[in-house]
Design an enzyme around this catalytic site. Structure first.
Site, PDB file in Angstrom:
ATOM      1  N   ASP A  36       0.818  -1.218   0.000  1.00 16.49           N
ATOM      2  CA  ASP A  36       0.000   0.000   0.000  1.00 16.49           C
ATOM      3  C   ASP A  36       0.854   1.272   0.000  1.00 16.49           C
ATOM      4  O   ASP A  36       1.821   1.378   0.760  1.00 16.49           O
ATOM      5  CB  ASP A  36      -0.911  -0.029   1.246  1.00 16.49           C
ATOM      6  N   THR A  72      -7.112   4.051  -1.301  1.00 20.44           N
ATOM      7  CA  THR A  72      -6.815   2.626  -1.212  1.00 20.44           C
ATOM      8  C   THR A  72      -7.899   1.716  -1.807  1.00 20.44           C
ATOM      9  O   THR A  72      -7.608   0.873  -2.657  1.00 20.44           O
ATOM     10  CB  THR A  72      -6.580   2.239   0.260  1.00 20.44           C
ATOM     11  N   TYR A 155     -10.007  -9.630   7.716  1.00 16.99           N
ATOM     12  CA  TYR A 155      -8.997  -8.577   7.810  1.00 16.99           C
ATOM     13  C   TYR A 155      -8.497  -8.377   9.238  1.00 16.99           C
ATOM     14  O   TYR A 155      -9.274  -8.239  10.179  1.00 16.99           O
ATOM     15  CB  TYR A 155      -9.510  -7.234   7.273  1.00 16.99           C
ATOM     16  N   HIS A 193       1.794   8.267   5.760  1.00 18.74           N
ATOM     17  CA  HIS A 193       0.808   9.140   6.412  1.00 18.74           C
ATOM     18  C   HIS A 193       1.374   9.745   7.689  1.00 18.74           C
ATOM     19  O   HIS A 193       1.210  10.924   7.970  1.00 18.74           O
ATOM     20  CB  HIS A 193      -0.442   8.334   6.797  1.00 18.74           C
ATOM     21  N   HIS A 238      -1.435   3.495  -4.897  1.00 15.06           N
ATOM     22  CA  HIS A 238      -1.275   4.942  -5.070  1.00 15.06           C
ATOM     23  C   HIS A 238       0.045   5.366  -4.453  1.00 15.06           C
ATOM     24  O   HIS A 238       0.718   4.554  -3.799  1.00 15.06           O
ATOM     25  CB  HIS A 238      -2.421   5.702  -4.383  1.00 15.06           C
ATOM     26  N   HIS A 336      -2.844  11.049   0.264  1.00 12.84           N
ATOM     27  CA  HIS A 336      -3.069  10.692  -1.139  1.00 12.84           C
ATOM     28  C   HIS A 336      -4.560  10.773  -1.355  1.00 12.84           C
ATOM     29  O   HIS A 336      -5.321  10.935  -0.397  1.00 12.84           O
ATOM     30  CB  HIS A 336      -2.534   9.280  -1.409  1.00 12.84           C
TER      31      HIS A 336
HETATM   32 ZN   LIG Z   1      -3.580   2.754   0.017  1.00 10.66          ZN
END
Ligand SMILES: [Zn+2]
Ligand SMILES: *[C@@H]1O[C@H](CO)[C@@H](O)[C@H](O)[C@H]1NC(C)=O
Ligand SMILES: *[C@@H]1O[C@H](CO)[C@@H](O)[C@H](O)[C@H]1NC(C)=O
Ligand SMILES: *[C@@H]1O[C@H](CO)[C@@H](O)[C@H](O)[C@H]1NC(C)=O
Ligand SMILES: *[C@@H]1O[C@H](CO)[C@@H](O)[C@H](O)[C@H]1NC(C)=O
Ligand SMILES: *[C@@H]1O[C@H](CO)[C@@H](O)[C@H](O)[C@H]1NC(C)=O
Ligand SMILES: *[C@@H]1O[C@H](CO)[C@@H](O)[C@H](O)[C@H]1NC(C)=O
Ligand SMILES: *[C@@H]1O[C@H](CO)[C@@H](O)[C@H](O)[C@H]1NC(C)=O
Ligand SMILES: *[C@@H]1O[C@H](CO)[C@@H](O)[C@H](O)[C@H]1NC(C)=O
Ligand SMILES: *[C@@H]1O[C@H](CO)[C@@H](O)[C@H](O)[C@H]1NC(C)=O
Length: 456
Positions: A36, A72, A155, A193, A238, A336
């Site tokens: 990611d 995401t 998850y 982030h 991304h 993003h």
């Molecule tokens: Zn992401």
């Protein structure tokens, strides 16, 4: 008569080739891995020896043009459906559906309603009689199109990279019908982030760890006998850009808090006016020089972000590095979601395996193009999508491309012309020689519809 034999042979041959290609049962399995938030230019800025080893023996695509919003879930769903966000319905991290009045957030994503506008590749793979396996890839633990994967994880961000991969390879080696596997890892997004992509110390550490995971991946595939046998794609959703407390856009300074509802806030805000649309729009559109404001119908076509009920009446898009807040402090140092034309929003792609060229580099393609490529690799037919196989086929070892293709094309062209002329010449000669055998015999509007005489 020789021509017809030749033509029949040609048709038979191409038919065989086609059917061989269409039957995926012999195609090797495909492992799709996403790290990611892996911005394309991290590759130039940081040392990534394992990743380099991976693509030096395979393919590197330096930059992928991903889809808007560069978040995401929209991008992970585009990678596996080949669709723009407006067509697959996964439009942002937080959504509201005005018809059903349902709410979506990435913490509460298990309602199939949000996913069912598209059919992801793992569902198609299973509908073709194979199995798919997944570890944490967004959507793979959801019952999409009434389809729950047998080999999947619920998850849980705490499960290590190694554990995710070990289960996947175990499923792949124990069950030969597993054709497609998807693996998701949270870094380097999380560090991007938290520290901002310009913090080279912290990003250096995060990328060192990501690279060690890639090293583990190669070793582990090697140990389990899969390395070199299966096709592996490493990519991302991304990039990431630096934010700053100096680049805040405060909505409270422009518009009264009671006049609208905000569904998702930054860097792309989805606004539902509660008062007169035009006043809300007017106040927002003059709010800040670094924020673009669109009525839903005026969102530029190139963003492919218009044709869906889940897109709200007013969309705000912050310029690169700017953060939209109602009031108060900067929430994150990196973010993003911005315009997908920005290079900082782009991820990369690397691939390795029997289907791929070795040591081949491409500058870019679109992330929606990956879907038709993956369908080709596992041997299933793609659903309608926004990608193009033609743009990616040069990454494959069995596709004729570039100078070689041109050379082969010219040779074939010359051969066809020569053959045609020779045949014409022979036919003319035959016609002149024997008037008992008119040229018209070759035409199909003969009484005898069967073209068998051509074969004699
Ligand atoms: Zn992401
Ligand atoms: C083609 O695929 C089917 C399964 O869809 C399989 O049963 C069959 O054996 C395959 N044929 C060949 C020639 O690979
Ligand atoms: C999750 O979403 C469903 C509807 O999609 C809703 O009923 C439920 O209350 C939500 N749960 C949480 C914890 O927000
Ligand atoms: C979903 O699948 C289950 C089990 O196969 C079946 O009983 C059910 O009817 C299906 N539901 C729909 C809506 O197709
Ligand atoms: C992963 O593999 C381990 C060991 O085989 C097993 O105990 C665990 O249940 C597996 N996880 C999932 C989600 O199946
Ligand atoms: C990077 O992040 C660390 C930890 O938050 C901080 O101590 C350091 O000052 C940051 N460096 C830069 C250049 O921002
Ligand atoms: C795979 O393992 C063999 C033997 O253990 C080793 O020689 C080879 O370098 C390994 N390949 C990779 C890509 O790690
Ligand atoms: C729009 O802006 C004007 C002038 O700043 C302000 O007086 C008005 O209250 C604002 N309208 C809304 C709905 O916030
Ligand atoms: C704003 O416009 C949308 C259509 O774009 C409409 O559905 C909605 O009712 C309008 N809202 C207000 C408060 O005027
Ligand atoms: C993307 O593909 C879908 C499915 O074929 C189609 O409905 C949509 O119009 C396409 N979008 C564009 C911009 O071509």
């Amino acid at each position: 008569m020789q021509i017809s034999v030749y033509l029949y042979a040609l048709i038979a041959c191409s038919g065989l080739t086609l059917s061989a290609l269409e039957n995926g049962s012999d195609a090797p399995a495909l492992l799709l891995v996403s790290f990611d938030g892996f911005r394309a230019d991290y590759l130039n800025k940081y040392s990534l020896p394992n990743l380099e080893k991976f693509f030096s023996d395979g393919v590197l695509v330096r930059e992928l043009t991903n889809v808007f919003t560069t978040k995401t879930f929209p991008n992970h769903y585009s990678l596996v459906t080949g669709l723009y966000a407006e067509s697959h319905g996964m439009l942002a991290s937080i959504m509201y559906d005005p018809v059903s009045k349902k709410h979506f957030s990435i913490q509460n994503d298990s309602d199939p309603f949000w996913w069912d506008e598209a059919i992801p590749i793992w569902v198609s793979v299973e509908e073709n009689g194979y199995r798919a396996a997944a570890a944490m890839w967004p959507g793979t633990d959801v019952n999409i199109h009434n389809h729950t994967l047998k080999y999947t994880f619920k998850y849980n961000s705490k499960v290590s990279f190694q554990a995710r991969l070990r289960n996947l390879t175990q499923w792949m080696t124990e069950d030969k019908s597993v054709k497609f596997a998807a693996l998701y890892w949270e870094e380097p997004d999380w560090s991007g982030h938290r520290y901002g992509p310009d913090n080279t110390t912290e990003m250096g550490n995060a990328l060192k760890e990501v690279d060690s995971h890639i090293g583990f991946l190669m070793d582990h595939l090697n140990k389990t006998g899969l390395w070199g046998k299966i096709n592996v794609i490493i990519t991302s959703d991304h990039g990431m850009t630096q934010c700053s407390p100096e680049r805040l856009i405060e909505l409270d300074k422009c518009i009264s808090a009671g006049s609208y509802t905000v569904v998702d806030l930054t860097p792309v805000a989805a606004i539902i006016p509660l008062e007169d649309n035009s006043t809300v729009y007017k106040n927002l559109s003059t709010c800040h020089e670094h924020m673009k404001v669109y009525l839903k119908n005026d969102v530029p076509d190139r963003l492919h972000y218009k044709n869906n009920e889940r897109i709200q009446p007013i969309i705000l898009v912050a310029d690169e590095g700017w953060t939209i807040v109602k009031h108060g402090n900067l929430p994150r140092l990196g973010d993003h979601g911005y315009d997908n034309m920005l290079p900082s929003m782009h991820p990369f792609l690397a691939a390795h395996g029997p289907a791929f060229r070795k040591g081949y580099k491409m500058s870019s393609f679109n992330s929606v193009d990956l879907y038709p490529l993956m369908c080709h690799l596992v041997g299933i037919s793609p659903k309608a999508n926004n990608g193009s196989f033609a743009r990616v086929r040069c990454a494959l070892v069995n596709e004729q491309c570039g100078e070689l293709a041109l050379a082969v094309g010219i040779v074939i062209g010359v051969l066809i012309i020569l053959t045609t002329f020779t045949c014409l010449f022979k036919l003319m000669k035959n016609r002149d020689a024997s008037s008992s055998r008119p040229f018209a015999r070759l035409e199909l509007d003969d009484d005898d519809a069967d073209d068998e005489p051509l074969l004699e």
